[in-house]
Design a protein around this motif. Structure first.
Motif, PDB file in Angstrom:
ATOM      1  N   LEU A  55      -1.938   0.083   3.868  1.00 45.39           N
ATOM      2  CA  LEU A  55      -3.134   0.516   3.534  1.00 45.39           C
ATOM      3  C   LEU A  55      -3.966   1.260   4.716  1.00 45.39           C
ATOM      4  N   LEU A  56      -3.834   2.538   4.789  1.00 47.57           N
ATOM      5  CA  LEU A  56      -4.475   3.321   5.867  1.00 47.57           C
ATOM      6  C   LEU A  56      -5.861   3.294   5.903  1.00 47.57           C
ATOM      7  N   ARG A  57      -6.443   2.732   7.023  1.00 46.07           N
ATOM      8  CA  ARG A  57      -7.852   2.780   7.226  1.00 46.07           C
ATOM      9  C   ARG A  57      -8.367   3.193   8.742  1.00 46.07           C
ATOM     10  N   THR A  58      -9.230   4.261   8.536  1.00 47.76           N
ATOM     11  CA  THR A  58      -9.335   4.922  10.093  1.00 47.76           C
ATOM     12  C   THR A  58     -10.861   4.448  10.184  1.00 47.76           C
ATOM     13  N   GLU A  59     -11.686   3.837   9.493  1.00 49.08           N
ATOM     14  CA  GLU A  59     -12.791   3.466  10.301  1.00 49.08           C
ATOM     15  C   GLU A  59     -12.881   2.284  11.437  1.00 49.08           C
ATOM     16  N   VAL A  60     -14.168   2.707  12.340  1.00 50.52           N
ATOM     17  CA  VAL A  60     -13.942   1.869  13.417  1.00 50.52           C
ATOM     18  C   VAL A  60     -15.280   1.031  13.548  1.00 50.52           C
ATOM     19  N   ARG A  61     -15.059  -0.187  13.167  1.00 48.72           N
ATOM     20  CA  ARG A  61     -16.324  -1.184  12.994  1.00 48.72           C
ATOM     21  C   ARG A  61     -16.006  -2.300  14.011  1.00 48.72           C
ATOM     22  N   PRO A  62     -16.462  -1.981  15.509  1.00 49.50           N
ATOM     23  CA  PRO A  62     -15.959  -3.019  16.471  1.00 49.50           C
ATOM     24  C   PRO A  62     -16.244  -4.639  16.061  1.00 49.50           C
ATOM     25  N   ALA A  63     -15.749  -5.205  16.679  1.00 48.25           N
ATOM     26  CA  ALA A  63     -15.986  -6.869  16.581  1.00 48.25           C
ATOM     27  C   ALA A  63     -17.130  -7.162  17.740  1.00 48.25           C
TER      28      ALA A  63
ATOM     29  N   SER B 159      -2.939  -2.122  -6.414  1.00 49.97           N
ATOM     30  CA  SER B 159      -1.516  -1.200  -6.594  1.00 49.97           C
ATOM     31  C   SER B 159      -0.511  -1.446  -5.841  1.00 49.97           C
ATOM     32  N   LEU B 160      -0.480  -2.305  -4.851  1.00 50.03           N
ATOM     33  CA  LEU B 160       0.446  -2.368  -3.703  1.00 50.03           C
ATOM     34  C   LEU B 160       1.860  -3.100  -4.228  1.00 50.03           C
ATOM     35  N   THR B 161       1.544  -4.160  -5.088  1.00 48.58           N
ATOM     36  CA  THR B 161       2.923  -4.806  -5.586  1.00 48.58           C
ATOM     37  C   THR B 161       3.606  -3.731  -6.351  1.00 48.58           C
ATOM     38  N   ALA B 162       2.910  -3.158  -7.232  1.00 48.86           N
ATOM     39  CA  ALA B 162       3.869  -2.005  -8.208  1.00 48.86           C
ATOM     40  C   ALA B 162       4.334  -1.218  -7.390  1.00 48.86           C
ATOM     41  N   GLU B 163       3.852  -0.669  -6.435  1.00 50.52           N
ATOM     42  CA  GLU B 163       4.270   0.597  -5.726  1.00 50.52           C
ATOM     43  C   GLU B 163       5.456   0.352  -4.901  1.00 50.52           C
TER      44      GLU B 163
ATOM     45  N   GLU C  57      -0.322   9.713  -7.210  1.00 47.92           N
ATOM     46  CA  GLU C  57       0.242   9.281  -5.911  1.00 47.92           C
ATOM     47  C   GLU C  57       0.143   7.889  -5.379  1.00 47.92           C
ATOM     48  N   PRO C  58       1.170   7.225  -4.526  1.00 52.27           N
ATOM     49  CA  PRO C  58       0.840   5.981  -4.194  1.00 52.27           C
ATOM     50  C   PRO C  58      -0.333   5.918  -3.214  1.00 52.27           C
ATOM     51  N   VAL C  59      -1.049   4.754  -3.355  1.00 55.97           N
ATOM     52  CA  VAL C  59      -2.160   4.525  -2.403  1.00 55.97           C
ATOM     53  C   VAL C  59      -1.675   4.188  -1.107  1.00 55.97           C
ATOM     54  N   SER C  60      -0.483   3.758  -0.968  1.00 59.03           N
ATOM     55  CA  SER C  60       0.036   3.156   0.347  1.00 59.03           C
ATOM     56  C   SER C  60       1.169   4.032   0.912  1.00 59.03           C
ATOM     57  N   PHE C  61       1.410   3.523   2.047  1.00 58.06           N
ATOM     58  CA  PHE C  61       2.415   4.264   2.674  1.00 58.06           C
ATOM     59  C   PHE C  61       3.504   3.026   3.525  1.00 58.06           C
ATOM     60  N   ASN C  62       4.488   3.231   2.133  1.00 58.71           N
ATOM     61  CA  ASN C  62       5.404   1.918   2.174  1.00 58.71           C
ATOM     62  C   ASN C  62       4.685   0.703   2.334  1.00 58.71           C
TER      63      ASN C  62
ATOM     64  N   CYS D 170      -3.107  -9.673   3.399  1.00 59.70           N
ATOM     65  CA  CYS D 170      -4.038  -8.376   3.917  1.00 59.70           C
ATOM     66  C   CYS D 170      -3.465  -8.056   5.301  1.00 59.70           C
ATOM     67  N   GLU D 171      -3.361  -9.072   5.989  1.00 60.76           N
ATOM     68  CA  GLU D 171      -2.866  -9.028   7.462  1.00 60.76           C
ATOM     69  C   GLU D 171      -1.602  -8.301   7.854  1.00 60.76           C
ATOM     70  N   VAL D 172      -0.760  -8.045   6.694  1.00 63.34           N
ATOM     71  CA  VAL D 172       0.371  -7.317   6.915  1.00 63.34           C
ATOM     72  C   VAL D 172       0.150  -5.815   6.327  1.00 63.34           C
ATOM     73  N   PHE D 173      -0.562  -5.780   5.135  1.00 63.77           N
ATOM     74  CA  PHE D 173      -0.556  -4.459   4.636  1.00 63.77           C
ATOM     75  C   PHE D 173      -1.798  -3.408   5.540  1.00 63.77           C
ATOM     76  N   SER D 174      -2.551  -4.270   6.367  1.00 65.27           N
ATOM     77  CA  SER D 174      -3.676  -3.324   7.129  1.00 65.27           C
ATOM     78  C   SER D 174      -3.089  -3.227   8.449  1.00 65.27           C
ATOM     79  N   ASN D 175      -2.268  -4.035   8.793  1.00 66.86           N
ATOM     80  CA  ASN D 175      -1.851  -4.175  10.490  1.00 66.86           C
ATOM     81  C   ASN D 175      -0.478  -3.494  10.750  1.00 66.86           C
TER      82      ASN D 175
END
Lengths: 345, 525
Positions: free
Chosen positions: A192-200, A41-45, A184-189, A61-66
Motif C-alpha cells: 500500500l503506497l503512502r507518500t505522506e511524511v509525518r515525522p516521529a 482489499s489486500l487479501t482478495a487482490e 484497479e488493484p489498490v495495492s502494488f503486489n 501492516c508492517e509488511v504491506f506498508s514497509n
C-alpha cells in the motif's frame, strides 16, 4: 401432471430469483474497501496476480506498508508479493501461506513477527478484512475457525449477507460503483503506497509487560508455519520491521531469536539496522514512526533485497518476458500513483 | 436454544423431516425426544423441575381417576345396603381425598413456581426489612416454567373436575407439558385441545408446511425487523428515567406498544407455525388486540390463553366459591347492587393481582395488574353514564371517527399502564407518567433527542415501515385470514411471498454480529 411440473418450475424459478437477488444484494452490501480501510482489499487482490513469486511476505501492516515489491524487482529482479493485511494474526498468516501454497511455491517466505504478541483473536472487523477476500478452501475454513472473536459465527463467512446486511443504511457511491466491478488493484503486489511524511516526534514510553514472553499460542502457530515451510522446501526468514511504535520489547526479541536459532532460521530485527538501512524517522514515516512511507519502504526494500539475494542466492529474474511485462505495467502504475500522491501532498 | 439462533433452525431442519420419516406410531416419541433436547439445552435444573411437574401431575391425575372409580364402585355397592345419607358421606370421603391430592399437587407445582419467581425478591425484602442474611439470589426462572406450570395445572383441574379423563401414559403427558415451541412464551395450552393432537399420528402436507412456513417467517419478520429494533430505543429510554421525561415518555409508550406487540405476536406466530409443521393446531393468543375499543375488550384479544386460564381456573371458581357466596349474602343489607357486585369485583381484582404477579416479582407488575382490574371495573361502573351519553349524541358515537377515538384511547390507556413494565420501580413509572403533563419539552425528541437512543433515522424508518406493514395486515385480516388468501392463490404465489419475507428479514433484520437478537420479552415472565 402438467400442473405439477408448472408448479415445481414456478417454485424453482422463484427460488432462483431469490438467490439471484440475495447474491446481488450481498455484493452490494459487502464493504468494498476502495476509499476507506483499503487494507480490506489486500487479501482478495493476491488472486489477481498470476505471476510466480520467489519471495512471499507474510504479516500485518508492517509488511504491506514497509516493503515495495516494485523496488525489489527493479533493483534485484526478485518477483515478490505481500500477503499481509491489517492486524493479520499468526493463525491468519499460517492459513494465508497455506492458501498461497496451493498455487505457488516461493523460495523464501519473509515473516514479520510483530503479530506474535497477540495470542487471542482481537477484532472482528480486522478478521473480516483479512478473511472475506480469501478464496474458499480448507485454508479459509481453518483460518475462520482458528480466530473468531466472541459473537462471530462461521455461517456469516459463508453468507456474508448475514454479517453486512445492516449496511443498507450506510451505502455510498463506491458500493454502487464497485457493485459488480473489481476496479484497479489498490495495492502494488500487496504493497500500500503512502507518500505522506509525518515525522516521529518522540519515542513513547512502553507499558510494563505483564508477561515478558510471547504467548505460547502464537509461538505454536509460528512453529506450524516453520514446519509448513520446511515441508515445502521454503526458506523462512523472520523479521521485525522497523518502527518506533508499537514497541518491540527486548524480551520478545529474545524469544524470537531463540526460536530462530533453534530452527536454524535467519532472524533480523530491522529496528537495530535503521542506520545501515538509512531509515530516518523524520522523513521516512507516514504516521510518526508506526509505518514507513514509500521513501522509507524503498530504502528498506533496497537493503533487504540485497540481503536476500546474498543469503538465499535468489536469481535475477529480469529478462523473463512474462515477468518483465507484468512488472513493467506494475511499475508504471506505481510511479503514476506515487507522483499523484506526492503532488496531492 | 433461542428461536433466533442458528442452532434452533438446524434443530428444526433435522426434526421436521425426521418426524415424517419415522413410522406414524412413533412420531410422538420423536417429538418427546426433541423436547428433551430442547429442555436439555436450557439446563439440567430446568429439566429437573419439569420432571417433578410431570411426575406429580401425572400421579395426581391418575389418583383422581382411581378415586373416582373406587367412589363409583363403593357407592354402587352401597346402594342396596346403605341409606342415602351414608352413601353421601362415603362420596364426601372420596371428595376429601381427591381435594387433598389436588392441594398437595398444587402446593408442589405452584410452590416451585413461587419459589423461583419470588424467592430472590423475598430474600431481598427479608434482608432489607428483617435484616436477615440475603438469600435466594441464585433463584431464577427456568425456561418456560410459568407457561408449562399453568398448562399442567389446567390439565390437573380438568381431570379433577372430570372434564377430561386422565392420560394413562406418563410420556404422552410429558409431551404435552414439554412441547418445545410453547416453552418460549406460551401460549398456555389445554390438554383437551393440544395433548390429543400431539399424540395423534400426522401425515405430511405440503400446503400445511407452506402455511406454517409463512407464519414462522412473518413471526421472525416482526421480531427481527420491528421488535428488536425498537427495543434498543425503549431500553435506552427506560435506563435513564431522570433524563428522558415528558414527550420522551410519550414516545416510549408508543414505541413499547409497537415493540411488545411485534415481539410477543412474532414469537407466537413462530410457535403456531412450528406447530403446523407437526400437524398440530396451537391456540391463537391474539385477535388484533390494538383494534380494541376498551381495556376489557383488549384483554379478551391480547394473551388470550392467559386470560382464559385465569377465567376458567381462578375467576369462575372463585366467584362461585363458598366464601364469596357468604360475602354476597352478608352484604345484602348494603343493597342488591352491592351484594351482586362485591364477589365479582373482589374476584376480578384478585385475578388481576394474580395476573400481575404472574408477570414477575417486582411490585410494578402487581400494581400494573391491580390497575388493570380497577380500570376494567371503573369502565363497568361507568357503563350507564356512557349509555346516556350515547343516547344523547347518537350521531357522534356511531361514526368511524368515534370508533377511531375509542381505539386510540384504549391504546393510550394500556400503554400508560405498561409504563409499569418499563421501569424498575413504581415510583419511577408514575413519575415518568406524570412528567408527560408537567415537563413541557415537546419537540425535544425530534430535535436530536431520538437519535441519542441507539437507532439511526434509517432504523426508525425501517421500524416505522414495519409497523405500517403490520397495521395494513391487521386491517386486511378483518376480511379473513391472510395466509388462507395467499395460499388460495397457489403454491408459486405462496412461495414468492415466503421468499420475499425471508429476503427482507435477511436484509433489514437486526441479527448477527453487533446485534442482540435475543430472547422474547415474554420469556422472562
Amino acid at each position: 401432471m402438467k400442473r405439477t411440473v408448472l408448479k415445481i418450475g414456478g417454485v424453482l424459478l422463484a427460488c432462483i430469483l431469490l438467490f439471484g437477488a440475495l447474491f446481488a444484494i450481498t455484493r452490494l452490501l459487502m464493504p468494498k474497501y476502495r476509499e476507506t480501510s483499503v487494507e480490506g482489499s489486500l487479501t482478495a487482490e493476491y488472486y489477481r496476480d498470476t505471476t510466480p513469486h520467489d519471495v512471499l511476505f507474510i504479516g500485518d501492516c508492517e509488511v504491506f506498508s514497509n516493503f515495495s515489491p516494485v523496488t525489489l524487482w527493479n533493483e534485484y529482479g526478485i518477483p515478490s508479493y505481500i500477503r499481509g493485511s491489517a492486524q493479520q494474526l499468526v493463525w491468519h498468516s499460517y492459513y494465508l501461506l497455506e492458501d498461497a501454497l496451493q498455487t505457488e511455491t516461493p523460495k523464501v517466505v519473509v515473516y514479520n513477527v510483530l503479530a506474535l504478541k497477540y495470542g487471542e483473536p482481537q477484532s472482528e472487523a480486522y478478521n473480516r478484512m483479512t478473511l472475506d477476500g480469501m478464496r474458499w478452501g480448507k485454508a479459509k475454513t481453518g483460518a475462520i475457525k482458528a480466530g473468531m472473536t466472541e459473537g462471530e459465527d462461521f455461517m456469516s463467512y459463508v453468507f456474508p449477507l448475514l454479517r453486512f446486511h445492516a449496511r443498507w443504511s450506510e451505502l455510498g457511491s463506491e458500493d454502487f460503483a464497485y457493485w459488480f466491478k473489481a476496479g484497479e488493484p489498490v495495492s502494488f503486489n500487496g504493497y500500500l503506497l503512502r507518500t505522506e511524511v509525518r515525522p516521529a516526534t518522540e519515542t513513547p514510553l512502553p507499558p510494563v509487560l505483564k508477561d515478558p514472553h510471547l504467548p505460547e499460542t502464537s509461538m505454536a502457530w509460528l512453529e506450524k508455519t516453520a514446519a509448513l515451510c520446511k515441508e515445502n522446501g521454503i526458506d523462512l526468514v523472520l523479521i521485525k520491521s522497523p518502527s518506533i511504535e508499537p514497541y518491540w520489547y527486548p524480551e520478545w526479541d529474545a524469544d524470537v531469536a531463540a526460536f530462530a536459532e533453534a530452527h536454524g532460521l535467519w532472524y533480523v530485527n530491522m529496528i537495530e539496522q535503521n542506520d545501515a538501512i538509512g531509515i530516518d524517522m523524520q522523513t521516512d514515516t507516514c504516521d510518526m514512526g508506526q509505518h514507513l512511507n514509500v521513501y522509507g519502504a524503498e530504502k528498506l526494500s533496497r537493503w533487504f533485497g540485497s540481503e536476500l539475494k546474498t543469503r538465499y542466492a535468489l536469481a535475477d529474474r529480469r529478462g523473463d518476458e512474462a515477468l518483465d511485462a507484468a512488472y513493467r505495467t506494475l511499475t508504471e502504475r506505481y510511479e503514476t500513483e506515487k507522483l499523484r500522491l506526492t503532488e496531492g501532498n | 436454544m433461542l428461536f433466533t439462533s442458528w442452532a434452533f433452525l438446524l434443530f428444526l431442519a433435522v426434526l421436521v423431516p425426521l418426524y415424517y420419516l419415522v413410522p406414524k406410531r412413533v412420531q410422538w416419541i420423536v417429538l418427546l425426544l426433541a423436547d428433551a433436547v430442547f429442555v436439555g439445552f436450557a439446563g439440567v435444573r430446568g429439566a429437573v423441575y419439569m420432571v417433578v411437574t410431570i411426575v406429580t401431575v401425572y400421579a395426581a391425575a391418575r389418583g383422581f381417576d382411581a378415586l373416582f372409580r373406587r367412589q363409583r364402585e363403593t357407592v354402587a355397592a352401597m346402594k342396596a345396603t346403605h341409606t342415602k345419607e351414608e352413601r353421601k358421606k362415603a362420596r364426601l370421603g372420596f371428595e376429601k381425598k381427591r381435594r387433598a391430592v389436588l392441594i398437595l399437587c398444587l402446593c408442589v407445582n405452584v410452590g416451585i413456581l413461587f419459589v423461583l419467581k419470588y424467592g430472590a425478591a423475598i430474600g431481598r425484602l427479608s434482608a432489607a426489612w428483617l435484616h436477615t442474611p440475603a438469600f435466594g439470589a441464585d433463584l431464577t426462572l427456568t425456561m418456560g416454567i410459568s407457561f408449562y406450570t399453568f398448562s399442567s395445572i389446567g390439565y390437573l383441574l380438568d381431570v379433577y373436575r372430570e372434564t377430561i379423563p386422565a392420560e394413562k401414559n406418563p410420556f404422552r403427558l410429558a409431551l404435552f407439558v414439554s412441547f418445545f415451541p410453547l416453552l418460549v412464551q406460551g401460549p398456555i395450552s389445554r390438554f383437551d385441545l393440544l395433548g390429543r393432537q400431539l399424540n395423534a399420528p400426522h401425515s405430511f402436507s405440503g400446503e400445511r408446511f407452506l402455511s406454517g412456513a409463512l407464519r414462522i417467517a412473518w413471526g421472525y419478520w416482526k421480531k427481527l425487523i420491528v421488535a428488536d429494533r425498537l427495543l434498543v430505543a425503549v431500553k435506552a429510554l427506560c435506563a435513564r428515567p431522570a433524563v428522558y421525561r415528558g414527550d420522551f415518555v410519550f414516545v416510549e409508550m408508543l414505541l413499547y406498544a409497537a415493540c411488545l406487540y411485534a415481539d410477543f405476536t412474532g414469537g407466537i406466530d413462530i410457535t403456531i407455525g412450528i406447530g403446523e409443521w407437526f400437524g398440530v393446531t396451537v391456540e391463537e393468543n391474539f385477535f388484533r388486540p390494538y383494534f380494541s375499543k376498551s381495556i376489557s375488550e383488549y384483554w379478551r384479544r391480547w394473551h388470550i390463553t392467559l386470560g382464559e386460564w385465569f377465567k376458567r381456573y381462578v375467576y369462575y371458581p372463585l366467584s362461585v366459591s363458598k366464601p364469596m357466596r357468604t360475602l354476597s349474602q352478608k352484604s345484602r343489607r348494603l343493597g342488591v347492587g352491592v351484594s351482586r357486585r362485591l364477589p365479582v369485583y373482589l374476584a376480578t381484582l384478585l385475578v388481576w393481582a394474580l395476573t400481575g404477579a404472574w408477570h414477575g416479582s417486582n411490585w410494578t407488575f402487581l400494581v400494573w395488574g391491580v390497575l388493570n382490574g380497577v380500570v376494567i371495573l371503573l369502565s363497568e361502573e361507568m357503563k350507564p353514564l356512557y349509555a346516556r351519553f350515547h343516547a344523547r349524541f347518537p350521531g357522534l358515537t356511531n361514526g368511524a371517527c368515534y370508533r377511531g377515538f375509542t381505539v386510540i384511547r384504549t391504546i393510550l390507556l394500556l400503554s400508560s399502564l405498561r409504563l409499569l413494565d418499563c421501569y424498575a420501580t413504581v415510583k419511577e413509572a408514575f413519575s415518568a407518567f406524570f412528567s408527560m403533563f408537567t415537563t413541557w419539552n415537546w419537540g425535544a425528541v425530534f430535535r436530536g433527542g431520538i437519535q441519542s437512543l441507539g437507532l439511526s433515522w434509517a432504523d426508525y424508518g425501517a421500524a416505522f415501515a414495519g409497523v405500517l406493514c403490520m397495521f395494513a395486515l391487521s386491517m386486511a385480516q378483518r376480511k379473513g385470514p391472510i395466509r388462507k388468501r395467499i395460499l388460495s392463490h397457489g403454491t408459486v404465489c405462496s412461495v414468492c411471498v415466503l421468499l420475499l419475507l425471508i429476503g427482507t428479514i435477511l436484509v433489514f433484520g437486526r441479527y448477527g454480529f453487533g446485534f442482540d437478537a435475543g430472547q422474547f420479552i415474554y420469556n422472562r415472565f
